[in-house]
Enzyme design. Structure first.
Site, mmCIF file in Angstrom:
data_model
loop_
_atom_site.group_PDB
_atom_site.id
_atom_site.type_symbol
_atom_site.label_atom_id
_atom_site.label_comp_id
_atom_site.label_asym_id
_atom_site.label_seq_id
_atom_site.Cartn_x
_atom_site.Cartn_y
_atom_site.Cartn_z
ATOM 1 C CG ASP A 144 9.358 43.989 62.326
ATOM 2 O OD1 ASP A 144 10.391 44.632 62.566
ATOM 3 O OD2 ASP A 144 8.377 44.470 61.744
ATOM 4 C CG ASP A 162 8.199 38.436 59.078
ATOM 5 O OD1 ASP A 162 7.409 39.350 58.830
ATOM 6 O OD2 ASP A 162 8.645 38.187 60.211
#
Length: 217
Positions: free
Chosen positions: A13, A11
């Site tokens: 953020d 991922d």
């Protein structure tokens, strides 16, 4: 330690990039423009969920496209000055270039703006624009694994949000949570491993070509 894997899906953020404060500021500004109460925004705003899936719950269907474009522009305008989270650069450097991808809930223009701001150059990138349904649906991680030519069940997913962990679990991947934005206890209930941040992890290539993910803190 979790099982050896063949690919790693990150991922962006909250896992690699510290964008949390900027995201909160942008959504607050957006909500003000659209006259949406703080309580209403908070009731649907979820970390790691594509903006469109949030916006669809807050504005009339005929306004969704423009509203999504507006939050995207607000966030792009604030991309400069973002910071890389602890351990991210070291972990990325330890994984062979053809064995990892970034899988984000951002749109492609926003993801590219943030990656450029922090100097990251992923060999493969999956964004909200590449799938019909975003996290917690497994589709983003399934697509990321396919881009690496790896079965998602032979991948490790690195995430900071429950929605992302749910997506990784649904894809059949091993899930590693970093407690940078969510409560560690909540993450332990759903992830295979939980660490404070990526500086607590090591990823190394074994003699047989497998990637071993282990806690090192």
């Amino acid at each position: 330690m979790i099982a050896d894997v063949e690919g790693v899906l990150f991922d962006m953020d909250g896992t690699l990039v510290d964008s949390g404060p900027v995201v909160e500021e942008c959504w607050a500004a957006w909500a003000s423009e659209y006259a949406i109460a703080d309580e209403r925004l908070a009731s649907v705003l979820g970390h790691g969920i594509p903006a469109r899936q949030i916006v669809e719950q807050l504005v009339p269907s005929g306004e969704v496209a423009d509203a999504v474009a507006r939050i995207e522009q607000l966030e792009i305008d604030r991309a400069s000055g973002l910071m890389v989270l602890p351990g991210a650069e070291e972990v990325l450097a330890s994984v062979p270039q053809d064995r990892w991808a970034i899988v984000t809930s951002c749109t492609r223009p926003l993801a590219e703006a943030r990656l450029k701001a922090v100097g990251m150059h992923p060999p493969a990138l999956v964004t909200a624009d590449d799938v019909q349904r975003g996290k917690p649906d497994p589709a983003p991680f399934v697509r990321g694994a396919a881009m690496l030519g790896v079965d998602p069940r032979r991948c490790a997913v690195f995430e900071d949000a429950p929605a992302g962990i749910a997506a990784g679990n649904a894809a059949g991947a091993a899930t590693v949570a970093v407690a940078t934005t969510s409560d560690a206890a909540e993450l332990r209930a759903v992830a295979d491993m939980v660490v404070p941040d990526l500086s607590w992890l090591s990823v190394r290539e074994e003699a047989g070509g497998q990637l071993r993910v282990a806690a090192c803190g």
